[in-house]
Design an enzyme around this catalytic site. Structure first.
Site, PDB file in Angstrom:
ATOM      1  N   HIS A 167     -53.348  28.203 -62.571  1.00  0.00           N
ATOM      2  CA  HIS A 167     -52.555  27.395 -62.433  1.00  0.00           C
ATOM      3  C   HIS A 167     -51.956  27.226 -64.003  1.00  0.00           C
ATOM      4  CE1 HIS A 167     -50.794  23.253 -60.781  1.00  0.00           C
ATOM      5  NE2 HIS A 167     -50.853  22.932 -62.116  1.00  0.00           N
ATOM      6  N   HIS A 185     -58.309  17.297 -66.380  1.00  0.00           N
ATOM      7  CA  HIS A 185     -57.555  17.379 -67.523  1.00  0.00           C
ATOM      8  C   HIS A 185     -58.163  16.226 -68.521  1.00  0.00           C
ATOM      9  CE1 HIS A 185     -53.600  18.138 -70.052  1.00  0.00           C
ATOM     10  NE2 HIS A 185     -54.619  18.533 -70.478  1.00  0.00           N
ATOM     11  N   GLU A 200     -49.738  10.772 -70.967  1.00  0.00           N
ATOM     12  CA  GLU A 200     -49.021  11.067 -69.897  1.00  0.00           C
ATOM     13  C   GLU A 200     -48.805  10.007 -69.060  1.00  0.00           C
ATOM     14  OE1 GLU A 200     -50.885  14.387 -67.591  1.00  0.00           O
ATOM     15  OE2 GLU A 200     -51.779  15.332 -69.548  1.00  0.00           O
ATOM     16  N   HIS A 205     -52.000   8.243 -68.000  1.00  0.00           N
ATOM     17  CA  HIS A 205     -53.246   8.600 -68.426  1.00  0.00           C
ATOM     18  C   HIS A 205     -53.163   8.689 -70.018  1.00  0.00           C
ATOM     19  CE1 HIS A 205     -53.259  10.204 -64.075  1.00  0.00           C
ATOM     20  NE2 HIS A 205     -54.032   9.281 -64.116  1.00  0.00           N
ATOM     21  N   HIS A 238     -58.364  12.836 -66.128  1.00  0.00           N
ATOM     22  CA  HIS A 238     -57.594  12.562 -64.974  1.00  0.00           C
ATOM     23  C   HIS A 238     -57.628  13.834 -64.161  1.00  0.00           C
ATOM     24  CE1 HIS A 238     -54.886  14.018 -68.131  1.00  0.00           C
ATOM     25  NE2 HIS A 238     -54.202  14.547 -67.388  1.00  0.00           N
TER      26      HIS A 238
END
Length: 443
Positions: free
Chosen positions: A292, A335, A341, A365, A371
């Site tokens: 990803h 993460h 974020e 976050h 998260h």
């Protein structure tokens, strides 16, 4: 008006053949002794005079009356617009908001400025270093009043309802799935056509720009040609009852009166302008083999800090795209981040949390706060058949990512009454899959 941009001297040495030094030049003069049509010349500077040319931003207005003609500014209530990051104690938890409430026009008329609410932010407009994240919720147009942000740039993300923005440069209609940027010092007014809501990212001390592409090459992500700026439009209108100019200055609001419309610019030229962009034009880069990729590949605009590769704020989107990665957990990974974020949803269903995260809502976050996908998303995608599939079809989520550790305002935590206190529960069903006897499968 034809010829409203002043022209300088014409030099012409040879009309039959041309060398470099013999080119016929029609120069543009910025500030002639007398402007065409009896207009005033006024410069709007978006950078220091001595900035390097690639970063030097300014535009010249040719207007019926200069902006200096107004009564003194006086302080006015700032409502829920604030730069006070110490109203409440810090909160490092994962935060999510339900869709922010739009006031009903039958109950109270609220225009764009009155409907500004600061959710979170950090830094200081006085030192020209920081950001603010705001919501706007309104139901009526601004009448005989405009807004001017002396602190920084507004990146506006409409979520519900189109907005017609009148600026000194001209008009822009901005719809959901489009964004616009109104840069520092530009006066504008907002017309709405019903109950309207959206998000704003404000940056102090830097301007938004396209991210560097590096090994991607010359083409990709947001292309410069897809950004649009308005064409000149003006009104020569006297306002006997008074026109109000609202100025955001050092985090506070001030207002002054004048007897004419500020949108009296007959012509302009320059490279410091408002602009808009349609998110559907974003050329998506994605993984085509395995793993990803980091969300930085979806950066539309960035406001750079003085540290290479570190942004004051990035505007990142998660657009419709193909997912084809093999042997890969395709949704976002779990993460903890040295950046903050803040996410919003324009429409659709965000892939990592299809329930709970709603259009017109948001999540934050904070720095190093864990998260990632909720339990349902993890279980579903850990066993899914990996075949090419469309991801985020009919969806547009976005992220304001910042190197600042953002504080949430009292309005964001308490007053708005939209904080989803059950958010943490979406991860509660996660269970251990650890098997100490696991063996790799034979090829």
């Amino acid at each position: 008006c034809p010829g409203a941009l002043p022209e300088g001297q014409v030099t012409q040495k040879n009309t039959h053949w041309v060398r470099f030094e013999d080119i016929c030049i029609m120069s543009l003069q910025n500030s002639p002794q007398v402007c065409p049509y009896g207009l005033y010349a006024e410069q709007l500077s978006g950078s220091a005079f001595t900035c390097p040319r690639p970063a030097n931003k300014r535009s010249w207005f040719y207007r019926i009356l200069p902006s200096v003609k107004h009564k003194p500014f006086t302080a006015v209530p700032s409502g829920n617009l604030t730069e006070n990051w110490n109203e409440v104690e810090p909160d490092p938890n994962q935060l999510r908001w339900l869709p922010f409430t739009i006031p009903k026009s039958t109950e109270k008329k609220v225009d764009f400025v009155a409907g500004l609410h600061t959710v979170c932010g950090a830094g200081d407009a006085k030192s020209r270093n920081g950001i603010g994240i705001h919501m706007y919720t309104c139901n009526t147009s601004m009448v005989d009043r405009c807004f001017n942000n002396s602190d920084g740039d507004f990146l506006i993300v409409p979520q519900q309802g189109e907005i017609l923005i009148t600026t000194e440069f001209g008009k822009m209609m901005v719809e959901p799935n489009e964004i616009c940027v109104i840069q520092q010092g530009m006066r504008f007014s907002v017309d709405v056509f019903g109950e309207t809501r959206g998000y704003i990212l404000e940056v102090y001390g830097a301007h938004f720009e396209l991210p560097d592409l590096g090994p991607i090459g010359a083409n990709g992500l947001a292309n410069p040609r897809d950004f649009l700026c308005p064409v000149a439009w003006y009104e020569d209108r006297k306002v006997a009852t008074g026109y109000t100019v609202i100025n955001k200055y050092q985090g506070k609001l001030f207002a002054c009166q004048q007897d004419f419309s500020p949108f009296n610019v007959v012509a302009w030229h320059g490279n410091y302008t408002p602009y808009k962009y349609n998110l559907k034009n974003f050329m998506v880069i994605n993984c085509v083999a395995f793993d990803h990729a980091d969300p930085s590949i979806f950066t539309v605009l960035t406001a750079k800090s003085t540290r290479p590769g570190v942004a004051i704020a990035d505007f990142v989107i998660f657009p419709p795209r193909w997912g084809v990665a093999d042997h890969t957990f395709r949704p976002p990974y779990y993460h903890r981040n040295c950046m903050s974020e803040f996410m919003g949803l324009i429409h659709g269903h965000y892939e990592a949390k299809e329930e709970g995260f709603q259009p017109g809502g948001a999540s934050l976050h904070s720095m190093m706060t864990p998260h990632g996908p909720d339990a349902e998303c993890f279980e579903k995608n850990s066993t899914a058949e990996l075949k090419p599939e469309r991801v985020a079809e009919g969806t547009m989520a976005f992220m304001f990512e910042s190197s600042f550790s953002m504080a949430v305002t009292k309005w964001g935590l308490q007053t708005c009454q939209r904080l989803d206190k059950s958010y943490y529960q979406c991860w509660e069903p996660l269970r251990s899959h650890f098997n100490p006897n696991w063996k790799p499968s034979k090829p």
